[in-house]
Design a protein around this motif. Sequence first.
Motif, PDB file in Angstrom:
ATOM      1  N   GLU A 126      58.038  46.391 -30.629  1.00 50.41           N
ATOM      2  CA  GLU A 126      57.995  44.637 -31.162  1.00 50.41           C
ATOM      3  C   GLU A 126      59.071  44.213 -30.470  1.00 50.41           C
ATOM      4  O   GLU A 126      60.558  44.147 -30.985  1.00 50.41           O
ATOM      5  N   MET A 127      58.760  43.709 -29.369  1.00 52.90           N
ATOM      6  CA  MET A 127      60.050  43.170 -28.373  1.00 52.90           C
ATOM      7  C   MET A 127      60.780  42.036 -29.234  1.00 52.90           C
ATOM      8  O   MET A 127      62.295  42.016 -28.704  1.00 52.90           O
ATOM      9  N   PRO A 128      60.472  41.093 -29.910  1.00 54.28           N
ATOM     10  CA  PRO A 128      61.347  40.246 -30.417  1.00 54.28           C
ATOM     11  C   PRO A 128      62.226  40.615 -31.284  1.00 54.28           C
ATOM     12  O   PRO A 128      63.406  40.269 -31.572  1.00 54.28           O
ATOM     13  N   LYS A 129      61.961  41.977 -31.774  1.00 53.02           N
ATOM     14  CA  LYS A 129      63.068  42.841 -32.714  1.00 53.02           C
ATOM     15  C   LYS A 129      64.342  43.651 -31.803  1.00 53.02           C
ATOM     16  O   LYS A 129      65.221  43.949 -32.268  1.00 53.02           O
ATOM     17  N   PHE A 130      63.938  43.417 -30.605  1.00 51.20           N
ATOM     18  CA  PHE A 130      64.885  44.108 -29.706  1.00 51.20           C
ATOM     19  C   PHE A 130      65.703  42.842 -29.032  1.00 51.20           C
ATOM     20  O   PHE A 130      65.506  42.207 -28.346  1.00 51.20           O
ATOM     21  N   LYS A 131      67.236  43.093 -29.843  1.00 52.90           N
ATOM     22  CA  LYS A 131      68.203  41.802 -29.505  1.00 52.90           C
ATOM     23  C   LYS A 131      69.236  42.372 -28.729  1.00 52.90           C
ATOM     24  O   LYS A 131      70.559  41.726 -28.908  1.00 52.90           O
ATOM     25  N   LYS A 132      69.431  43.535 -28.454  1.00 55.01           N
ATOM     26  CA  LYS A 132      70.615  43.991 -27.764  1.00 55.01           C
ATOM     27  C   LYS A 132      70.999  43.446 -26.862  1.00 55.01           C
ATOM     28  O   LYS A 132      70.564  43.239 -25.661  1.00 55.01           O
ATOM     29  N   SER A 133      72.395  43.069 -26.415  1.00 55.96           N
ATOM     30  CA  SER A 133      73.054  42.791 -25.116  1.00 55.96           C
ATOM     31  C   SER A 133      73.213  43.779 -24.223  1.00 55.96           C
ATOM     32  O   SER A 133      73.081  44.988 -24.503  1.00 55.96           O
ATOM     33  N   GLU A 134      73.416  43.540 -22.962  1.00 54.75           N
ATOM     34  CA  GLU A 134      73.738  44.559 -21.887  1.00 54.75           C
ATOM     35  C   GLU A 134      74.676  45.689 -22.216  1.00 54.75           C
ATOM     36  O   GLU A 134      74.473  46.699 -21.874  1.00 54.75           O
ATOM     37  N   THR A 135      75.724  45.014 -22.795  1.00 55.66           N
ATOM     38  CA  THR A 135      76.872  45.927 -23.276  1.00 55.66           C
ATOM     39  C   THR A 135      76.499  46.994 -24.383  1.00 55.66           C
ATOM     40  O   THR A 135      77.314  47.910 -24.582  1.00 55.66           O
ATOM     41  N   GLU A 136      75.507  46.608 -25.035  1.00 58.06           N
ATOM     42  CA  GLU A 136      75.040  47.523 -26.295  1.00 58.06           C
ATOM     43  C   GLU A 136      74.139  48.741 -26.051  1.00 58.06           C
ATOM     44  O   GLU A 136      73.609  49.411 -26.701  1.00 58.06           O
TER      45      GLU A 136
END
Length: 260
Positions: A126-136
């Motif tokens: 579920e792509m809307p739940k993927f909220k990680k930034s590049e550094t994470e």
Amino acid sequence: LLELEDKIKDVEYRNLEKLGLNIVDRKAIFDIFCTDEKDNNFIVELQRSKQRYFKDRSVYYTSFPIQEQSKKGDWDYELNKVYFVGILEFEMDGKQDNPNYLTKVQLCNTETNQIFYDKLHYYYIEMPKFKKSETELKNHLEYWLYMLNNMATLEKIPERFKDDKLIEEAFNISEFLALSKEKQFAYQHDLKARLDYKNVMDYAIETAMEKGIQEGLEQGKIEIARKMLEASLDIETIKLTTDLSDKELQILKSKIVESV
């Protein structure tokens, strides 16, 4: 995502129709259908618009590769594995009680929670739940999901992905597809011209190298013959050793005499 032991050997894209056992059965059209070296089946669905019965749809889809494995005559019902992967641009249930972007589903014993059947797998991203930034980002799967989530807004590939050949290739393809039809044509025309030029240059270099090698071999034969003549070896032995003709050896002998 799947950590497979066997390599995918066949990939078919879009509009791949899978029929049921009877002609009157409804058709299923998958985005991507794959098989691996052991003939296990993989269905990949990319779904942008929310659907009320998407779970039902995914189970329905997996029924087709299962049915196709049936064999006439004696058959013990042994099946190959079937995997369903759904990449969704929406949350399946619209609930916030499960924050995980990845849901893995298998048939389990409800009392022991142990896997009951290990040949049917469902993966829902579920792509809307993927909220990680590049550094994470922690692993290769998260690299891909980050790229999918941000591809439309990225102007250049992030530095940390530049050593990843697969992601770099995907980024280059997306850049090309984002161009207008006119610019795509101009790019392909320019690429063809570059490839044609490279092929011409490669052939010229290859021909020059072959010519140089041949000239080097001929020069080597002449040097060997010269030393053999100076050592007063018989002509037949020199001819057999160097593969030079009588005329060539006569000219070489004359040159040796002149130099003396």
